[in-house]
Design a protein around this motif. Structure first.
Motif, PDB file in Angstrom:
ATOM      1  N   THR A   5      45.703  68.897  85.520  1.00 55.16           N
ATOM      2  CA  THR A   5      47.100  68.720  85.589  1.00 55.16           C
ATOM      3  C   THR A   5      47.491  67.459  85.117  1.00 55.16           C
ATOM      4  O   THR A   5      46.978  66.336  85.597  1.00 55.16           O
ATOM      5  CB  THR A   5      47.536  69.121  87.122  1.00 55.16           C
ATOM      6  N   TYR A   6      48.459  67.157  83.851  1.00 52.13           N
ATOM      7  CA  TYR A   6      49.281  66.057  83.716  1.00 52.13           C
ATOM      8  C   TYR A   6      50.522  65.996  84.438  1.00 52.13           C
ATOM      9  O   TYR A   6      51.084  66.635  84.225  1.00 52.13           O
ATOM     10  CB  TYR A   6      49.289  66.199  82.050  1.00 52.13           C
ATOM     11  N   ALA A  16      54.758  57.199  83.051  1.00 54.77           N
ATOM     12  CA  ALA A  16      53.388  57.564  82.702  1.00 54.77           C
ATOM     13  C   ALA A  16      53.018  58.921  83.018  1.00 54.77           C
ATOM     14  O   ALA A  16      53.741  59.551  83.741  1.00 54.77           O
ATOM     15  CB  ALA A  16      52.167  56.430  83.361  1.00 54.77           C
ATOM     16  N   TYR A  17      51.958  59.613  82.494  1.00 53.62           N
ATOM     17  CA  TYR A  17      51.335  60.686  83.108  1.00 53.62           C
ATOM     18  C   TYR A  17      50.002  60.430  83.528  1.00 53.62           C
ATOM     19  O   TYR A  17      49.371  59.363  83.168  1.00 53.62           O
ATOM     20  CB  TYR A  17      51.221  61.794  81.871  1.00 53.62           C
ATOM     21  N   LYS A  18      49.750  61.060  84.788  1.00 53.19           N
ATOM     22  CA  LYS A  18      48.599  60.805  85.490  1.00 53.19           C
ATOM     23  C   LYS A  18      47.545  61.961  85.471  1.00 53.19           C
ATOM     24  O   LYS A  18      48.130  63.223  85.767  1.00 53.19           O
ATOM     25  CB  LYS A  18      48.840  60.076  86.825  1.00 53.19           C
ATOM     26  N   VAL A  19      46.108  61.972  85.317  1.00 48.97           N
ATOM     27  CA  VAL A  19      45.317  63.031  85.267  1.00 48.97           C
ATOM     28  C   VAL A  19      44.337  62.634  86.409  1.00 48.97           C
ATOM     29  O   VAL A  19      43.450  61.630  86.027  1.00 48.97           O
ATOM     30  CB  VAL A  19      44.532  63.491  83.853  1.00 48.97           C
ATOM     31  N   ALA A  36      54.354  62.802  75.599  1.00 42.50           N
ATOM     32  CA  ALA A  36      53.057  62.179  75.384  1.00 42.50           C
ATOM     33  C   ALA A  36      52.098  63.184  76.397  1.00 42.50           C
ATOM     34  O   ALA A  36      51.020  63.665  75.904  1.00 42.50           O
ATOM     35  CB  ALA A  36      53.043  61.002  75.848  1.00 42.50           C
ATOM     36  N   ALA A  37      52.675  63.615  77.422  1.00 40.82           N
ATOM     37  CA  ALA A  37      51.734  64.486  78.323  1.00 40.82           C
ATOM     38  C   ALA A  37      51.580  65.844  77.732  1.00 40.82           C
ATOM     39  O   ALA A  37      50.616  66.453  77.763  1.00 40.82           O
ATOM     40  CB  ALA A  37      52.389  64.635  79.816  1.00 40.82           C
ATOM     41  N   GLN A  38      52.491  66.437  77.028  1.00 38.47           N
ATOM     42  CA  GLN A  38      52.635  67.576  76.468  1.00 38.47           C
ATOM     43  C   GLN A  38      51.579  67.575  75.260  1.00 38.47           C
ATOM     44  O   GLN A  38      50.825  68.555  75.150  1.00 38.47           O
ATOM     45  CB  GLN A  38      53.927  68.053  76.067  1.00 38.47           C
ATOM     46  N   ILE A  39      51.699  66.530  74.756  1.00 41.27           N
ATOM     47  CA  ILE A  39      50.718  66.420  73.225  1.00 41.27           C
ATOM     48  C   ILE A  39      49.361  66.224  73.794  1.00 41.27           C
ATOM     49  O   ILE A  39      48.821  66.940  73.132  1.00 41.27           O
ATOM     50  CB  ILE A  39      51.197  65.292  72.429  1.00 41.27           C
ATOM     51  N   ALA A  40      48.878  65.349  74.684  1.00 48.34           N
ATOM     52  CA  ALA A  40      47.686  65.057  75.261  1.00 48.34           C
ATOM     53  C   ALA A  40      47.090  66.404  75.992  1.00 48.34           C
ATOM     54  O   ALA A  40      45.810  66.906  75.685  1.00 48.34           O
ATOM     55  CB  ALA A  40      47.666  64.192  76.352  1.00 48.34           C
TER      56      ALA A  40
END
Length: 83
Positions: A5-6, A16-19, A36-40
């Motif tokens: 989960t991003y 930011a996004y966190k994983v 950026a989270a959607q791309i990653a």
């Protein structure tokens, strides 16, 4: 199959996004971090080549494994802010 989960979070004066316990770089806006989270997340699901990997665990021990490039996790983006 693993699931990642991003999560979009405020971080270091921006977003930011966190994983898990790992943060991405900081982005100036919520929208930038979300994109950026959607791309990653989508790139994480793309199969790669089967290859040998080496990694160090939390106790400082090194491991060698064969990583199956077809074994990709399921991913999602979580945005509690909903912006």
């Amino acid at each position: 199959m693993a699931k990642l989960t991003y999560k979009i979070v405020e971080h270091d004066g921006g977003w930011a996004y966190k994983v898990g316990d790992t943060y991405s770089e900081t982005f100036p806006t919520h929208a930038d971090a979300l994109r950026a989270a959607q791309i990653a997340s989508s790139e994480q699901q793309i199969a790669g080549a089967t290859d040998g990997i080496e990694y160090e665990d939390a106790q400082g021990n090194w491991h060698e494994e064969l990583a199956d490039g077809r074994d990709r996790p399921q991913t999602e983006v979580s945005d509690d802010e909903g912006r």
